[in-house]
Design a protein around this motif. Structure first.
Motif, PDB file in Angstrom:
ATOM      1  N   ALA A   1      -6.394  -8.547   7.521  1.00 11.98           N
ATOM      2  CA  ALA A   1      -5.991  -8.007   6.216  1.00 11.98           C
ATOM      3  C   ALA A   1      -7.027  -7.015   5.699  1.00 11.98           C
ATOM      4  CB  ALA A   1      -5.793  -9.149   5.215  1.00 11.98           C
ATOM      5  N   GLU A   2      -8.293  -7.307   5.904  1.00 14.68           N
ATOM      6  CA  GLU A   2      -9.347  -6.380   5.489  1.00 14.68           C
ATOM      7  C   GLU A   2      -9.240  -5.066   6.254  1.00 14.68           C
ATOM      8  OE1 GLU A   2     -12.942  -8.656   5.979  1.00 14.68           O
ATOM      9  OE2 GLU A   2     -12.870  -9.321   3.881  1.00 14.68           O
ATOM     10  N   GLU A   3      -8.900  -5.145   7.541  1.00 11.29           N
ATOM     11  CA  GLU A   3      -8.708  -3.925   8.329  1.00 11.29           C
ATOM     12  C   GLU A   3      -7.572  -3.075   7.768  1.00 11.29           C
ATOM     13  OE1 GLU A   3      -8.219  -4.797  12.491  1.00 11.29           O
ATOM     14  OE2 GLU A   3     -10.056  -6.013  12.543  1.00 11.29           O
TER      15      GLU A   3
ATOM     16  N   SER B   1       0.831  -1.208   0.000  1.00 11.21           N
ATOM     17  CA  SER B   1       0.000   0.000   0.000  1.00 11.21           C
ATOM     18  C   SER B   1       0.863   1.255   0.000  1.00 11.21           C
ATOM     19  CB  SER B   1      -0.924  -0.010   1.219  1.00 11.21           C
ATOM     20  OG  SER B   1      -1.826  -1.089   1.135  1.00 11.21           O
TER      21      SER B   1
ATOM     22  N   ARG C   1      -7.650 -13.204   7.623  1.00  6.59           N
ATOM     23  CA  ARG C   1      -8.276 -12.450   6.530  1.00  6.59           C
ATOM     24  C   ARG C   1      -8.941 -11.190   7.062  1.00  6.59           C
ATOM     25  NH1 ARG C   1     -10.059 -17.695   5.048  1.00  6.59           N
ATOM     26  NH2 ARG C   1     -12.240 -17.109   5.489  1.00  6.59           N
ATOM     27  N   ALA C   2      -9.547 -11.268   8.247  1.00  8.65           N
ATOM     28  CA  ALA C   2     -10.190 -10.095   8.850  1.00  8.65           C
ATOM     29  C   ALA C   2      -9.157  -9.006   9.145  1.00  8.65           C
ATOM     30  CB  ALA C   2     -10.933 -10.494  10.120  1.00  8.65           C
TER      31      ALA C   2
ATOM     32  N   TYR D   1      -4.955  -8.096  -2.910  1.00 10.22           N
ATOM     33  CA  TYR D   1      -5.725  -9.260  -2.488  1.00 10.22           C
ATOM     34  C   TYR D   1      -4.915  -9.981  -1.416  1.00 10.22           C
ATOM     35  CZ  TYR D   1      -8.648  -8.570  -6.598  1.00 10.22           C
ATOM     36  OH  TYR D   1      -9.499  -8.049  -7.526  1.00 10.22           O
TER      37      TYR D   1
ATOM     38  N   GLY E   1      -7.030  -2.781   4.632  1.00 11.01           N
ATOM     39  CA  GLY E   1      -7.446  -2.277   3.331  1.00 11.01           C
ATOM     40  C   GLY E   1      -7.381  -3.260   2.183  1.00 11.01           C
ATOM     41  N   ALA E   2      -7.043  -4.512   2.462  1.00  9.62           N
ATOM     42  CA  ALA E   2      -6.948  -5.519   1.403  1.00  9.62           C
ATOM     43  C   ALA E   2      -8.298  -6.195   1.170  1.00  9.62           C
ATOM     44  CB  ALA E   2      -5.905  -6.566   1.778  1.00  9.62           C
ATOM     45  N   ILE E   3      -8.405  -6.841   0.030  1.00 10.40           N
ATOM     46  CA  ILE E   3      -9.561  -7.689  -0.270  1.00 10.40           C
ATOM     47  C   ILE E   3      -9.167  -9.106   0.115  1.00 10.40           C
ATOM     48  CG2 ILE E   3     -11.042  -8.616  -2.088  1.00 10.40           C
ATOM     49  CD1 ILE E   3     -10.522  -5.965  -3.603  1.00 10.40           C
ATOM     50  N   ALA E   4      -9.810  -9.634   1.134  1.00  6.85           N
ATOM     51  CA  ALA E   4      -9.424 -10.935   1.674  1.00  6.85           C
ATOM     52  C   ALA E   4     -10.162 -12.067   0.973  1.00  6.85           C
ATOM     53  CB  ALA E   4      -9.703 -10.972   3.176  1.00  6.85           C
TER      54      ALA E   4
END
Length: 148
Positions: free
Chosen positions: A74-76, A54, A71-72, A62, A78-81
């Protein structure tokens, strides 16, 4: 070794190995502003690779891992998990078959290296920073000679 003023012990610990490894893994495939990236393996180093990508200007990242909690996180960031079982199809659809500019593998297993290779476009880059656990990995060179 003394920790400089203004640097916490946690920050100093990250700078000794994990952050340097993540930064190296993200720099190796030459992530440019606007790049599309996959990070495979979302342990501490993989999560730092997401942050590094980033910072380097990746347009989309991704984050791929079988563990929902990772994965959660990673989403925090800013990624698409994505779960590994769905990653190829979702990325193929999202990119209209063009695939990604690069993938960074942070696990060190044959399956995850194979996944990284399947996610990148022709002339895309794959950075493998996971410590390879197999001594028998067969790189499918013919597949990539046909794609170039």
């Amino acid at each position: 070794m003394l920790i400089p003023d203004g640097v916490s012990e946690e920050q100093a610990l990250l700078m000794t190995d994990a952050l340097a490894t993540a930064w190296f893994g993200a720099r190796s495939p030459d992530i440019l502003p606007g790049s599309s990236v996959a990070v495979i393996g979302l342990g501490p180093i993989g999560l730092m690779v997401i942050e590094s990508a980033s910072i380097m200007g990746a347009h989309i990242v991704y984050a791929i891992d079988p563990v929902a909690e990772r994965r959660a996180l990673a989403e925090e960031a800013g990624a698409i998990a994505l779960h590994p079982g769905e990653a190829v199809e979702i990325i193929r659809e999202a990119t209209k078959g063009r695939k990604l500019d690069c993938a960074i593998e942070v696990v060190g297993r044959d399956e995850t290296v194979d996944l990284a290779l399947r996610l990148v476009r022709a002339r895309g880059a794959v950075s493998v920073i996971g410590v390879q656990q197999s001594r028998r990995y067969a790189f499918p060179l013919e597949r990539f000679l046909q794609r170039a």
